[in-house]
Design a protein around this motif. Structure first.
Motif, PDB file in Angstrom:
ATOM      1  N   TYR A   5       0.835  -1.206   0.000  1.00 59.59           N
ATOM      2  CA  TYR A   5       0.000   0.000   0.000  1.00 59.59           C
ATOM      3  C   TYR A   5       0.875   1.264   0.000  1.00 59.59           C
ATOM      4  O   TYR A   5       0.656   2.186  -0.793  1.00 59.59           O
ATOM      5  N   ARG A   6       1.881   1.285   0.860  1.00 58.68           N
ATOM      6  CA  ARG A   6       2.779   2.444   0.916  1.00 58.68           C
ATOM      7  C   ARG A   6       3.542   2.620  -0.393  1.00 58.68           C
ATOM      8  O   ARG A   6       3.699   3.741  -0.888  1.00 58.68           O
ATOM      9  N   GLN A   7       4.016   1.507  -0.967  1.00 62.60           N
ATOM     10  CA  GLN A   7       4.722   1.578  -2.252  1.00 62.60           C
ATOM     11  C   GLN A   7       3.799   2.126  -3.341  1.00 62.60           C
ATOM     12  O   GLN A   7       4.223   2.931  -4.174  1.00 62.60           O
ATOM     13  N   ALA A   8       2.555   1.689  -3.341  1.00 64.43           N
ATOM     14  CA  ALA A   8       1.596   2.150  -4.346  1.00 64.43           C
ATOM     15  C   ALA A   8       1.353   3.650  -4.202  1.00 64.43           C
ATOM     16  O   ALA A   8       1.305   4.380  -5.202  1.00 64.43           O
ATOM     17  N   LEU A   9       1.216   4.117  -2.970  1.00 67.70           N
ATOM     18  CA  LEU A   9       1.004   5.552  -2.763  1.00 67.70           C
ATOM     19  C   LEU A   9       2.229   6.359  -3.178  1.00 67.70           C
ATOM     20  O   LEU A   9       2.096   7.440  -3.757  1.00 67.70           O
ATOM     21  N   ARG A  10       3.421   5.834  -2.925  1.00 67.54           N
ATOM     22  CA  ARG A  10       4.635   6.524  -3.366  1.00 67.54           C
ATOM     23  C   ARG A  10       4.709   6.584  -4.886  1.00 67.54           C
ATOM     24  O   ARG A  10       5.087   7.602  -5.459  1.00 67.54           O
ATOM     25  N   THR A  11       4.353   5.494  -5.531  1.00 65.04           N
ATOM     26  CA  THR A  11       4.355   5.459  -6.993  1.00 65.04           C
ATOM     27  C   THR A  11       3.324   6.435  -7.549  1.00 65.04           C
ATOM     28  O   THR A  11       3.577   7.095  -8.557  1.00 65.04           O
ATOM     29  N   ALA A  12       2.187   6.550  -6.885  1.00 66.83           N
ATOM     30  CA  ALA A  12       1.146   7.480  -7.333  1.00 66.83           C
ATOM     31  C   ALA A  12       1.664   8.915  -7.335  1.00 66.83           C
ATOM     32  O   ALA A  12       1.223   9.734  -8.150  1.00 66.83           O
ATOM     33  N   GLN A  13       2.606   9.224  -6.464  1.00 66.66           N
ATOM     34  CA  GLN A  13       3.180  10.567  -6.426  1.00 66.66           C
ATOM     35  C   GLN A  13       3.953  10.901  -7.699  1.00 66.66           C
ATOM     36  O   GLN A  13       4.167  12.062  -8.009  1.00 66.66           O
ATOM     37  N   LYS A  14       4.384   9.874  -8.438  1.00 72.69           N
ATOM     38  CA  LYS A  14       5.117  10.091  -9.687  1.00 72.69           C
ATOM     39  C   LYS A  14       4.184  10.430 -10.847  1.00 72.69           C
ATOM     40  O   LYS A  14       4.638  10.887 -11.882  1.00 72.69           O
ATOM     41  N   ASP A  73      -4.870  12.242  -7.647  1.00 70.07           N
ATOM     42  CA  ASP A  73      -6.002  11.994  -6.739  1.00 70.07           C
ATOM     43  C   ASP A  73      -6.798  10.771  -7.159  1.00 70.07           C
ATOM     44  O   ASP A  73      -7.156   9.939  -6.328  1.00 70.07           O
ATOM     45  N   GLU A  74      -7.062  10.673  -8.459  1.00 72.81           N
ATOM     46  CA  GLU A  74      -7.821   9.516  -8.951  1.00 72.81           C
ATOM     47  C   GLU A  74      -7.044   8.224  -8.732  1.00 72.81           C
ATOM     48  O   GLU A  74      -7.617   7.199  -8.336  1.00 72.81           O
ATOM     49  N   GLU A 101       6.798   1.351 -14.332  1.00 71.36           N
ATOM     50  CA  GLU A 101       7.491   1.353 -15.627  1.00 71.36           C
ATOM     51  C   GLU A 101       6.826   2.311 -16.606  1.00 71.36           C
ATOM     52  O   GLU A 101       7.512   3.041 -17.338  1.00 71.36           O
ATOM     53  N   MET A 102       5.500   2.323 -16.619  1.00 63.95           N
ATOM     54  CA  MET A 102       4.768   3.214 -17.517  1.00 63.95           C
ATOM     55  C   MET A 102       5.063   4.675 -17.173  1.00 63.95           C
ATOM     56  O   MET A 102       5.320   5.491 -18.058  1.00 63.95           O
ATOM     57  N   LEU A 103       5.050   5.002 -15.894  1.00 64.50           N
ATOM     58  CA  LEU A 103       5.342   6.380 -15.476  1.00 64.50           C
ATOM     59  C   LEU A 103       6.776   6.762 -15.806  1.00 64.50           C
ATOM     60  O   LEU A 103       7.040   7.899 -16.217  1.00 64.50           O
ATOM     61  N   ASP A 104       7.704   5.825 -15.660  1.00 62.30           N
ATOM     62  CA  ASP A 104       9.104   6.084 -16.019  1.00 62.30           C
ATOM     63  C   ASP A 104       9.244   6.356 -17.508  1.00 62.30           C
ATOM     64  O   ASP A 104       9.980   7.255 -17.922  1.00 62.30           O
ATOM     65  N   MET A 105       8.537   5.582 -18.335  1.00 61.18           N
ATOM     66  CA  MET A 105       8.607   5.782 -19.782  1.00 61.18           C
ATOM     67  C   MET A 105       8.034   7.141 -20.182  1.00 61.18           C
ATOM     68  O   MET A 105       8.470   7.734 -21.158  1.00 61.18           O
ATOM     69  N   GLN A 106       7.070   7.610 -19.412  1.00 59.97           N
ATOM     70  CA  GLN A 106       6.459   8.910 -19.722  1.00 59.97           C
ATOM     71  C   GLN A 106       7.282  10.062 -19.138  1.00 59.97           C
ATOM     72  O   GLN A 106       6.960  11.221 -19.353  1.00 59.97           O
ATOM     73  N   GLY A 107       8.321   9.716 -18.411  1.00 54.32           N
ATOM     74  CA  GLY A 107       9.189  10.736 -17.843  1.00 54.32           C
ATOM     75  C   GLY A 107       8.687  11.359 -16.568  1.00 54.32           C
ATOM     76  O   GLY A 107       9.027  12.496 -16.234  1.00 54.32           O
ATOM     77  N   HIS A 108       7.906  10.620 -15.796  1.00 54.61           N
ATOM     78  CA  HIS A 108       7.375  11.162 -14.533  1.00 54.61           C
ATOM     79  C   HIS A 108       8.112  10.601 -13.351  1.00 54.61           C
ATOM     80  O   HIS A 108       8.614   9.646 -13.185  1.00 54.61           O
TER      81      HIS A 108
END
Length: 80
Positions: free
Chosen positions: A19-28, A35-36, A73-80
């Motif tokens: 859960y914590r990892q998911a929330l950290r990833t959401a910050q990217k 929020d969504e 990985e998707m967020l990294d590819m998008q440069g976030h």
């Protein structure tokens, strides 16, 4: 009061870590999507909150880690 054995405690720790990892990833994620994404993560966790089947919980953790990896990985590819 609910009593946990060691296995339950360790599984709970893995779920909270996910859960914590998911929330950290959401910050990217892009600001407009954060929020969504956080809401979706919360809903996924809440929908399985009362699951007591250890095999199902292991599957959900594994599936969650895989989905989180793909999102990261998707967020990294998008440069976030």
């Amino acid at each position: 009061m609910v009593s946990f054995d060691l296995r339950d405690f360790l599984v709970r720790a893995r779920v909270l870590k996910l859960y914590r990892q998911a929330l950290r990833t959401a910050q990217k994620a892009p600001v407009h999507a954060r929020d969504e994404l956080r809401q979706t993560i919360r809903q996924e966790m809440e929908s399985n909150r009362d699951c007591n089947d250890r095999q199902r919980i292991r599957y959900l953790i594994s599936d969650g880690l895989e989905r989180l990896k793909r999102l990261d990985e998707m967020l990294d590819m998008q440069g976030h």
